[in-house]
Enzyme design. Structure first.
Site, PDB file in Angstrom:
ATOM      1  N   ASP A 122      -2.266  12.604 -18.276  1.00  0.00           N
ATOM      2  CA  ASP A 122      -2.152  11.887 -19.523  1.00  0.00           C
ATOM      3  C   ASP A 122      -3.519  11.985 -20.197  1.00  0.00           C
ATOM      4  O   ASP A 122      -4.498  12.362 -19.559  1.00  0.00           O
ATOM      5  CB  ASP A 122      -1.804  10.432 -19.174  1.00  0.00           C
ATOM      6  CG  ASP A 122      -1.695   9.575 -20.390  1.00  0.00           C
ATOM      7  OD1 ASP A 122      -1.193  10.077 -21.397  1.00  0.00           O
ATOM      8  OD2 ASP A 122      -2.104   8.406 -20.326  1.00  0.00           O
TER       9      ASP A 122
ATOM     10  N   THR B 156      -4.898   9.552 -23.082  1.00  0.00           N
ATOM     11  CA  THR B 156      -5.512   8.273 -23.408  1.00  0.00           C
ATOM     12  C   THR B 156      -5.546   7.380 -22.170  1.00  0.00           C
ATOM     13  O   THR B 156      -4.523   7.143 -21.546  1.00  0.00           O
ATOM     14  CB  THR B 156      -4.717   7.584 -24.518  1.00  0.00           C
ATOM     15  OG1 THR B 156      -4.451   8.547 -25.505  1.00  0.00           O
ATOM     16  CG2 THR B 156      -5.469   6.427 -25.087  1.00  0.00           C
TER      17      THR B 156
ATOM     18  N   LYS C  13       7.791  14.123 -20.323  1.00  0.00           N
ATOM     19  CA  LYS C  13       6.762  14.291 -19.303  1.00  0.00           C
ATOM     20  C   LYS C  13       7.421  14.516 -17.947  1.00  0.00           C
ATOM     21  O   LYS C  13       7.037  15.397 -17.180  1.00  0.00           O
ATOM     22  CB  LYS C  13       5.863  13.052 -19.232  1.00  0.00           C
ATOM     23  CG  LYS C  13       4.951  12.879 -20.430  1.00  0.00           C
ATOM     24  CD  LYS C  13       4.016  11.697 -20.219  1.00  0.00           C
ATOM     25  CE  LYS C  13       3.090  11.519 -21.407  1.00  0.00           C
ATOM     26  NZ  LYS C  13       2.102  10.468 -21.221  1.00  0.00           N
TER      27      LYS C  13
ATOM     28  N   GLU D 163      -6.403  -0.464 -34.247  1.00  0.00           N
ATOM     29  CA  GLU D 163      -6.464  -1.593 -35.161  1.00  0.00           C
ATOM     30  C   GLU D 163      -7.431  -2.643 -34.651  1.00  0.00           C
ATOM     31  O   GLU D 163      -8.206  -3.214 -35.403  1.00  0.00           O
ATOM     32  CB  GLU D 163      -5.069  -2.214 -35.313  1.00  0.00           C
ATOM     33  CG  GLU D 163      -4.137  -1.340 -36.130  1.00  0.00           C
ATOM     34  CD  GLU D 163      -2.831  -2.050 -36.453  1.00  0.00           C
ATOM     35  OE1 GLU D 163      -2.580  -3.116 -35.873  1.00  0.00           O
ATOM     36  OE2 GLU D 163      -2.082  -1.521 -37.293  1.00  0.00           O
TER      37      GLU D 163
END
Lengths: 353, 944
Positions: free
Chosen positions: B381, B383, B733, B459
């Site tokens: 992966d 992140t 995945k 954010e």
């Protein structure tokens, strides 16, 4: 699964640009340190450099060759006279059907003459040797009961002894089993120049067998009383621990050709002495065409005659010398730098692996 | 089979369907022993050992005391039964906890608190915010006036974003009281495991509004194990309960993972078994022939003239028993034992403790350590796995002026701080967008500090940065938002939120300044989603340059923009938006279209750059493992550009001259096909060149490729050492893992989030990073580590050692058993093929337990090469990958070795004691000590 998927942190204008790292939790989660858990136990890693290898082979060779030579010499010193008699002791007339003869009641006394080839130092051991006799046969080797042999109270213990466990009317046979039942019963008497040579039959069995395995209070009973007579009879007044022939016989041989101690002659025998042997040829080896041999032998510090040990040592020692020599030649002719990475497989043919 | 569910009808549906009782247990108290024994005996090895043990009870054929087989057998059985029992007890406890959880359910028209296991199909279940859904429900009411509620489905499909669920049209607008009394019929299919499909319909019974049939889809359901979020309450009708829920149907017992080494050992055991049978048949026949020809003449053996029918079998069976020691009974147990030791070594390792949290690594699955050394593909992966998943606002470009370029931190840039104090309007506007245009929820902690709760890390980073630049988001109360700026409080009313979707790639809010009453639109989003909509007069070149420059540095960029909206325009648009929001067909698409009408003529304010830092040591780890012959694939949900930037910065792919990046794209089948063909062609050409070729594929193209061009894609997968798959879903995945596994590659999947769980479970080895996205991945994984860089140590040190040790231990076990067995066989040739055992039971037991099992345990802490050497030359791992230490030919070597040693030991032991004078016991002891010395010598030689 709950709200920790969404992250949260404090908004404090005074704090630095990045959110604080989580407060270190010095908890017991950290495992205890030890050399074992970290796989850091001390170790020695000898590197097999050519010098070491050659040296090791040399040392082994130097040690083994003399040992081999000495043991071979010791074995050569032993004098051994073997006399095979199973055919010669059957009258010529009966030789067509030896089994019938041996099972008949005819007299089986037989005389043999043995010439001593070399001076024999006392004690001279007398052996009988049987051939093609499978004492290690599965039916045979298990057919005994050690408890019964040891203790008087266990007289009726005859498990594993079948078919020689009880008499037809149910009395236990002591000693029970096929081994005891088939006890060797040829006898030998020796004389030199008409004078009898005494054969000492004491102490031919192992001391531990006499003391611990065969009881002093266990007497033979109901032995060889059945319809089938196997081998020798036993004197019912002598305890098993004194019946040394039986004890020797019951120490089963590992190979189908075996030699068992009959007795010891406690005098020196001179070269060219002629020894007369009067033997009772009772034991039936004819049904399975087994040989019978009478063996007289001296001993050395290494035991009886045995060339194998010396030869084995010499072979290994010689091999070590040879290897040491060839390694030396290789080392001198085509030396190789130690730890040269170009010999590593992935360096030798890049790409393929 | 269809289900007719009568809502809120306590009588009819009572016994038709199962209650909501979860049961993951395999056994009950009563059936434990028979079932467990049955299971154990369904394994071939165990059947074999049981047969041997039973045969040994027959004293006619047993060579040794039966206890020598029964003892270990019972021990082994007891150990595995205890383990099973313990696992099952834990499952029982967790079921019990779930079953006894209390939920609000309407019974006889009154809301009652009952245990979750008493929920029946047709009951109305009430949930509050953050409650876990106890069974599959069809929504009939929520606190939201528009009939929307939010659920988190991470436990079901691994996706962490919130999903919206709607109440069916027929129930729209029903009030609180009415919901208690609602009656109706739901028609739906029988239980199945498809979590993306639910085709039912609902008809309310006469007293309620209309009796039209209302269709139900998956959008109207909330499924078991989801969580209700951001919704005060919701209620629904139970449609599937207990083990019949969608989750219950998908749940299978995860298949135990079998390592390549285990498979090889099984194969070798099979080979030995065949060899054993051959030996038994040959020797047994020979034994019978010898018995009939020779043994009859041996009068002292007293063979009876008549014999029972089974007589012919006796000798072969004796040989079978003699040879049964060829297959060491202890091999499974001792391997399990040493494997758990390897796992402990991983748990204990000081160098794999996360320095930040002080969490040690953990091996959940103790049985697969050696597979680590045989990994060929690592699927990772991005992140949170390669990166830290800690977003930090680093740089920005406001109105063409770059901030933070010198210091690397815009928050400390004097220019920016000065601009704020001087009140530059662009900068203020920029900060306002940062603080307002988001879905972050501020919450006051007890100490008075403000906590931000955000779904998106980006954010959160922006809001934080704004707060540090004195634009603090203080409070969000219904639609009023408060911001504190330089001591003054500004209030905004949020009129609409135009949500972020992966297609739109931007989000906007429409706000009304409470002070001035001006309405404005604030937007933020990806550059390609914002810059094309800039108003005609604006030059966007500087922003494009800024985005370019930032992504070169591996930073994530967002463009911020705004525009003023006239009151009339807003009113007009608002109507359209409301209408779009309540459509049933193609709603998402309709909303997107409506949003588009407002999001144009934007004034671009600037570009933010957020850093998602690479974890320490990631490039080195990837390089080392790559050298060790391991191929890397990056599977990420992120966008292509970011993925490629990260890939470049962590050595994943090489920049242009050395490496080449081919991309597979296209929206239609044809395009994808052509693109795939082209990439494949290039790959085939370049395989001979020493060039790093990688391919990039996005989720959409991948979907098509996997569906229609599986063969071509598989070929590509084999050719390519590196791949980047972006915008992929959790199930894709998992599909990729499956694809690689189907080509017989050993795969390792590493990830940190809920969306990686499926891939982790599918892969041969799953590694979870106990990171910031929670512990889901770590819990599902076989190994959990704190940082990506520990992977190097896990594979090169622990994996390699485990493989070497297991390879040695298993082959050695066979060697020592074969050694003693060969001696027995040789002895039988000189004992009339009657099946006599040379060794007695005690010797055999002692040989197996003391002399051979204990010394060899030393090898479990043996290191053939030092850790440093392995790390320096990762190529050493090729050996393990190719299985060079345990394969039929190495095993043949060990087999030959044991044969040779047996011959030497046997010849020496019968000759050394003057051939004819050998006695059974002496030979037996000499041979035994010979064996002991030989095997000790072998252990000493093989351990380094």
């Amino acid at each position: 699964m709950n709200s920790n998927a969404a992250s949260s942190s404090t908004a404090n204008p005074d704090a630095a640009g990045s959110p604080d790292p989580p407060a270190p939790r010095r908890s017991s989660k950290r495992p205890k340190y030890s050399k074992f858990t970290q796989q850091e136990l001390p170790a020695c890693k000898p590197i097999l450099t050519p010098k070491w290898v050659i040296l090791t082979f040399l040392v082994v060779g130097i040690a083994f060759v003399p040992i081999g030579i000495t043991s071979l010499l010791a074995s050569r010193d032993v004098v051994e006279i073997v006399d095979r008699y199973e055919t010669d002791c059957i009258p010529v007339a009966n030789r067509t059907d030896k089994v019938a003869f041996i099972q008949s009641n005819a007299s089986k006394t037989c005389t043999r003459q043995i010439t001593v080839t070399k001076h024999m130092k006392r004690p001279v051991y007398v052996y009988y040797q049987l051939d093609n006799f499978y004492q290690n046969h599965r039916r045979y080797v298990k057919s005994r009961n050690d408890e019964q042999l040891k203790k008087r109270s266990k007289t009726s213990e005859t498990s594993q002894c079948e078919p020689e466990d009880t008499t037809p009317d149910g009395k236990p046979i002591v000693p029970c089993g096929l081994i005891a039942w088939s006890l060797f019963n040829d006898t030998y008497t020796f004389s030199r120049n008409k004078r009898q040579l005494t054969v000492n039959k004491n102490g031919i069995a192992w001391k531990s067998d006499r003391d611990h395995k065969f009881g002093k209070e266990v007497f033979p009973s109901n032995f060889q009383n059945g319809t089938l007579i196997g081998g020798a009879h036993l004197d019912e007044s002598i305890p098993l621990s004194k019946q040394e022939d039986l004890i020797v016989w019951m120490r089963t041989a590992a190979l189908p050709t075996f030699r068992k101690l009959y007795g010891k002659i406690e005098v020196d025998l001179e070269e060219n002495d002629i020894i007369d042997v009067i033997l009772e040829n009772n034991y039936n080896t004819y049904s399975f065409s087994g040989k019978k041999k009478l063996v007289l032998s001296t001993t050395s510090w290494l035991g009886g005659k045995n060339d194998f040990l010396g030869i084995a040592y010499l072979t290994v020692g010689g091999l070590c010398f040879f290897l040491a020599l060839s390694f030396t030649i290789v080392y001198l002719v085509k030396p190789r730098r130690l730890g040269d990475p170009s010999y590593l497989s992935w360096n030798r043919n890049p790409g393929g692996h | 089979m269809k289900r007719y569910i009568y809502i809120n009808d306590d009588e009819t549906s009572q016994d038709l369907y199962c209650a909501n009782r979860l049961s993951n247990r395999k056994y009950t108290l009563m059936n434990f022993l028979p079932k467990n024994l049955w299971e154990q005996f369904s394994r071939f090895m165990n059947q074999y050992f049981l047969l041997i043990a039973c045969l040994q009870l027959w004293s006619l054929i047993t060579p040794v005391n039966p206890a020598s087989t029964w003892g270990p057998l019972i021990f082994i059985f007891a150990v595995s039964a205890t383990k099973e029992a313990w696992d099952d007890y834990n499952r029982y406890l967790s079921d019990k906890k779930a079953n006894e959880k209390e939920v609000w359910v309407v019974k006889q028209g009154i809301k009652k608190l009952i245990q979750s296991q008493d929920i029946r199909v047709g009951n109305i279940v009430w949930l509050r915010e953050n409650d876990e859904v106890p069974c599959d429900l069809v929504l009939i009411g929520t606190s939201d006036p528009q009939g929307v509620c939010y659920v988190e489905t991470a436990a079901l499909d691994g996706e962490t974003d919130l999903k919206t669920r709607l109440i069916p049209a027929a129930c729209m607008g029903m009030d609180f009281e009415l919901l208690h009394k609602i009656k109706g019929v739901i028609e739906c299919p029988g239980p199945d495991k498809d979590i993306r499909r639910f085709d039912g319909n609902l008809r309310l019974l006469p007293p309620f509004i209309d009796n039209d049939v209302c269709p139900l889809t998956i959008k109207n359901t909330i499924l078991q194990s989801c969580y209700l979020r951001n919704t005060e309450w919701a209620c629904g009708v139970a449609v599937y309960t207990g083990n019949e829920t969608k989750l219950g149907m998908t749940r299978g017992i995860p298949e135990p993972k079998l390592t390549a080494v285990d498979a090889m050992i099984d194969k070798l055991t099979g080979a030995i078994f065949v060899f054993q049978i051959v030996v038994v048949i040959v020797l047994g026949t020979a034994g019978n022939v010898w018995k009939d020809t020779e043994a009859r003449k041996q009068w002292y053996v007293l063979y009876p003239q008549e014999f029972p029918w089974y007589e012919l079998l006796v000798i072969p069976l004796r040989f079978e028993l003699l040879c049964s020691i060829m297959i060491p009974i202890s091999i499974k147990v001792s391997l399990d034992l040493v494997k758990s030791l390897y796992a402990k070594f991983i748990d204990w390792d000081y160098e794999m403790i996360d320095p930040e949290t002080d969490t040690p690594s953990h091996a959940t699955n103790t049985a697969i350590s050696e597979d680590l050394a045989q990994v060929e593909y690592i699927l990772t992966d991005k992140t949170g796995t390669l990166t830290e998943n800690r977003m930090i606002f680093r740089r920005c470009c406001i109105g063409g002026i770059f901030y933070g370029n010198e210091t690397g931190d815009a928050l400390k840039d004097v220019g920016l701080l000065n601009a704020i104090t001087s009140g530059s309007p662009d900068v203020i506007r920029f900060l306002t967008v940062m603080a307002v245009c988001n879905t972050v929820i501020p919450a006051k902690s007890k100490a008075g500090a403000i906590l931000y709760k955000a779904q998106s890390q980006d954010e959160e980073a922006l809001v934080h940065a704004a707060a540090q630049l004195h634009m603090v988001l203080v409070n969000k109360n219904a639609s009023i938002l408060e911001i504190k700026f330089n001591g003054s409080v500004l209030q905004y009313e949020i009129l609409e939120t135009l949500e972020f979707t992966s297609d739109r790639k931007r989000m906007s809010v429409v706000v009304k300044d409470c002070h001035s009453g001006n309405i404005s639109l604030l937007s933020k989003g990806a550059d390609e989603a914002i810059l094309p909509y800039a108003h005609a007069g604006q030059q966007t070149r500087t922003f494009v340059e800024a985005v370019e420059q930032y992504s070169q540095l591996g930073l994530r960029t967002l463009c911020l923009a705004w525009r003023e909206v006239e009151e009339d325009e807003y009113q007009e648009w608002s109507l359209m938006f409301k209408e779009a929001s309540s459509t049933l067909i193609d709603r998402e698409w309709r909303i997107a279209e409506v949003c588009q009408r407002l999001e144009h003529d934007l004034k671009v304010l600037g570009v933010t750059a957020i850093e998602d830092r690479l974890q320490d040591g990631v490039p080195e780890t990837i390089e080392t493992l790559r050298k060790a012959g391991i191929n890397f694939w990056m599977l990420t949900g992120d966008k292509q550009n970011t993925a490629i930037q990260i890939a470049l910065s962590c050595n994943f792919i090489s920049p242009e001259p050395k490496g080449q990046l081919l991309s597979i794209d296209g929206k239609t089948e044809d395009e994808v096909c052509r693109s795939l063909e082209r990439v494949l062609l290039t790959m085939r050409i370049t395989t001979s060149e020493p060039k790093d070729v990688a391919f990039v594929v996005d989720g959409w193209a991948l979907e098509i490729a996997l569906k229609h061009y599986r063969k071509a894609f598989t070929e590509l997968a084999i050719l390519s050492r590196t791949a980047i798959c972006c915008r992929v879903t959790p199930s894709q995945k998992a599909q990729l893992v499956e694809l690689l596994k189907s080509c017989d590659y050993r795969t390792l999947a590493i990830g940190d989030g809920g969306n990686d769980v499926r891939m982790i479970q599918k892969a041969d080895i799953g590694v979870g990073i106990s990171g910031r996205e929670g512990l889901q991945a770590a819990r599902a994984a076989d190994y959990s580590i704190g940082k990506f860089r520990f992977l190097k140590r896990l594979i090169l040190v622990h994996g390699r050692y485990s493989y070497n040790r297991t390879a040695f231990l298993s082959q050695y076990s066979f060697y020592k058993s074969l050694l003693i067995c060969f001696i027995q066989i040789f002895f039988s040739f000189i004992s009339g093929l009657s099946g006599t055992s040379l060794f007695n039971s005690v010797s055999l037991m002692a040989y197996n337990v003391f002399y051979t099992s204990i010394p060899v345990l030393v090898s479990t802490i043996d290191k053939d090469l030092s850790e440093g050497t392995v790390m320096q030359h990762p190529q050493i791992l090729f050996y393990c990958q190719a299985g060079r230490l345990l394969n039929p030919s190495t095993f043949a070597g060990w087999f030959g070795r044991s044969l040779f040693h047996a011959i030497v030991a046997f010849v020496i032991s019968i000759h050394v004691y003057a051939y004819e004078k050998s006695e059974m016991e002496e030979v037996s002891m000499v041979a035994l000590s010979g064996c002991i010395w030989l095997q000790a010598f072998v252990v000493a030689l093989e351990t380094k």
